[in-house]
Design an enzyme around this catalytic site. Structure first.
Site, short mmCIF file in Angstrom:
data_model
loop_
_atom_site.label_atom_id
_atom_site.label_comp_id
_atom_site.label_asym_id
_atom_site.label_seq_id
_atom_site.Cartn_x
_atom_site.Cartn_y
_atom_site.Cartn_z
N GLY A 1 59.86 20.02 62.33
CA GLY A 1 59.84 18.75 61.76
C GLY A 1 60.21 18.80 60.28
N ALA B 1 67.17 24.40 45.39
CA ALA B 1 67.10 25.45 44.55
C ALA B 1 67.30 26.83 44.98
CB ALA B 1 65.37 25.65 44.33
N VAL C 1 69.92 27.26 47.18
CA VAL C 1 71.50 27.43 46.74
C VAL C 1 71.96 27.58 45.18
CG1 VAL C 1 73.66 26.02 46.65
CG2 VAL C 1 72.30 25.93 48.66
N ARG D 1 64.32 21.22 66.88
CA ARG D 1 63.45 21.96 67.60
C ARG D 1 64.27 22.56 68.77
NH1 ARG D 1 58.45 20.57 65.54
NH2 ARG D 1 58.06 18.48 65.18
N GLY E 1 57.89 25.43 59.96
CA GLY E 1 56.49 25.38 60.07
C GLY E 1 56.37 26.70 61.18
N ASP E 2 55.33 26.99 61.53
CA ASP E 2 54.77 28.21 62.38
C ASP E 2 55.95 28.46 63.34
OD1 ASP E 2 52.08 29.80 63.09
OD2 ASP E 2 52.89 28.98 65.12
N THR F 1 56.35 22.06 56.17
CA THR F 1 55.77 20.98 57.16
C THR F 1 54.61 20.21 56.45
OG1 THR F 1 54.17 21.07 59.08
CG2 THR F 1 54.14 23.10 57.96
N ILE F 2 54.46 19.10 56.90
CA ILE F 2 53.40 17.99 56.42
C ILE F 2 52.22 18.69 56.77
CG2 ILE F 2 55.35 16.21 56.09
CD1 ILE F 2 53.64 14.99 58.43
N ASP F 3 52.24 19.46 57.82
CA ASP F 3 50.93 19.61 58.63
C ASP F 3 49.86 20.73 57.90
OD1 ASP F 3 51.72 18.31 60.59
OD2 ASP F 3 51.94 19.80 62.17
N ASP G 1 49.46 23.92 58.13
CA ASP G 1 48.79 24.40 59.10
C ASP G 1 49.04 26.06 59.21
OD1 ASP G 1 51.36 24.12 59.96
OD2 ASP G 1 50.78 23.67 62.13
N ARG H 1 49.33 17.40 64.32
CA ARG H 1 49.15 18.27 65.48
C ARG H 1 47.67 19.00 65.61
NH1 ARG H 1 54.22 20.40 67.75
NH2 ARG H 1 55.25 20.02 65.58
N HIS I 1 34.26 -3.29 54.94
CA HIS I 1 34.96 -2.83 55.98
C HIS I 1 34.71 -1.44 56.15
CE1 HIS I 1 37.04 -1.62 52.07
NE2 HIS I 1 36.92 -0.42 52.57
N HIS J 1 55.41 8.44 62.16
CA HIS J 1 56.69 9.23 61.50
C HIS J 1 56.91 8.60 60.02
CE1 HIS J 1 57.34 10.90 65.47
NE2 HIS J 1 57.97 11.84 64.73
O1 F6P Z 1 54.62 19.41 62.74
C1 F6P Z 1 55.11 18.12 61.91
C2 F6P Z 1 54.89 16.98 62.70
O2 F6P Z 1 55.25 15.92 62.33
C3 F6P Z 1 53.49 16.79 63.60
O3 F6P Z 1 52.17 16.37 62.55
C4 F6P Z 1 53.50 16.14 64.89
O4 F6P Z 1 52.48 16.45 65.49
C5 F6P Z 1 54.64 16.48 65.28
O5 F6P Z 1 55.48 16.81 64.04
C6 F6P Z 1 55.59 15.31 65.84
O6 F6P Z 1 56.85 16.01 66.35
P1 F6P Z 1 58.14 15.00 66.49
O7 F6P Z 1 58.67 14.55 65.42
O8 F6P Z 1 58.98 15.90 67.29
O9 F6P Z 1 57.80 13.97 67.50
#
Ligand code: F6P
Length: 319
Positions: free
Chosen positions: A11, A22, A24, A72, A102-103, A125-127, A129, A171, A215, A250
């Site tokens: 992702g 940086a 490059v 991916r 990421g991982d 990765t934004i996660d 993780d 995730r 709220h 997204h």
């Molecule tokens: O790993 C980054 C991420 O945005 C997760 O937070 C999310 O579950 C996943 O990718 C979504 O993947 P895709 O963009 O393949 O739907």
């Protein structure tokens, strides 16, 4: 090393471009040749590899996404794919590779390492993780994007006196929910690392209502195994206050990278280039406290992510 390459994988995350830029420019400044591989491991298998110059990475620092594009790759997951990828690098005379991802991307790098390619992993990765590093590139921007969504939701939720669930990405990791929840003053934070107790959630919503709150904001990580719409329905039934669920998806992954992500990306990419220049073995780059660190790639992947219990508890106290 004299010739290296860079790819972005998995992702995308805001700040990946800053890392590419940086990597490059630092490589060129050290007299190395640098190649960009398009669409991650997928492009590597196809030989989509181009020489990068100083100007190739102009005007990307402020952009989200990744100029190298990403994928991916299913093909790369097979031993045959990995053999082919290693051969492709060999054909281009590439001695070292920088992988920003990421991982899953890092696990792919390990396979290349086993085939004699030195790989430097930069966590993108934004996660957030990855256990060995405090922060990954893109996380800070994603949290800030969610904060701006929370502000918008507050306006309309207050106007209608509603409860709103905002389902955020991540995730299996609740860090976006946790950090945006604390910084955004959420009434409830739901993460996969903590058990879901719907009674407790409803009690909090009711407590807010009784104290005059207009709220309630619930930040729920996508990894929490209950459908957000169903949860909203259940909370509405139990509390008697209208509830809605919002899934920004997204939207959280795009946008201009924060200053913090750009700096993190620039520092990590610089470290990766220096390590390749010095012919070090494969490493994962990270940040711990204020220090840019690096660990053996395999060992880094074994480190389990610690859940931010302190942040979770503090958010509960402050809401
Ligand atoms: O790993 C980054 C991420 O945005 C997760 O937070 C999310 O579950 C996943 O990718 C979504 O993947 P895709 O963009 O393949 O739907």
């Amino acid at each position: 090393m004299k010739r290296i390459a860079i790819l972005t994988s998995g992702g995308d995350a805001p700040g990946m471009n800053a890392a590419v830029r940086a990597a490059v420019r630092k490589s060129l400044s050290m007299g190395m040749e640098v190649y960009g591989i398009e669409r991650g491991y997928e492009g590597l298998l196809d030989g989509d590899i181009k020489k990068m110059e100083w100007k190739s990475v102009g005007d990307i620092l402020q952009r989200g996404g990744t100029m190298l594009r990403t994928a991916r790759s299913e093909r790369f997951m097979t031993p045959e794919g990995q053999d082919h990828a290693a051969k492709m690098l060999d054909t281009f005379g590439i001695e070292g590779l920088i992988v920003i991802g990421g991982d899953g991307s890092f696990r792919g790098s390990m396979e290349l390492d086993k085939r004699g390619i030195t790989v430097m992993g930069i966590p993108g990765t934004i996660d957030n993780d990855l256990g060995y590093t405090d922060y990954t590139i893109g996380f800070d921007t994603a949290v800030n994007t969610v904060l701006s969504l929370i502000s918008n939701i507050r306006d309309t939720a207050s106007a209608h006196e509603r409860t709103t669930i905002i389902e955020v990405m991540g995730r299996h990791c609740g860090d976006i929910a946790l950090h945006a929840g604390l910084a955004g003053g959420a009434d409830v934070i739901l993460v996969p690392e903590a058990d879901l107790d719907i009674n407790k959630v409803c009690r909090r919503v009711l407590r807010g209502q009784q104290s005059g709150k207009l709220h309630s904001i619930i930040i729920k990580a996508e990894g929490v195994e209950i459908d957000s719409m169903e949860l909203a329905k259940e909370i509405e039934e139990r509390t008697g206050r209208e509830a809605r669920a919002v899934v920004p998806g997204h939207i959280q992954r795009g946008g201009t990278p924060s200053g913090r992500d750009r700096i993190l990306a620039s520092l990590m990419a610089t470290k990766a280039v220096e390590l390749l220049y010095d012919d070090e073995e494969s490493q994962a780059i990270g940040i711990v406290g204020n220090d840019i660190v690096h660990y053996d790639l395999a060992k880094a992947l074994e480190v389990e992510r610690e859940f931010g219990e302190d942040i979770y508890e503090l958010a509960e106290v402050l809401s």
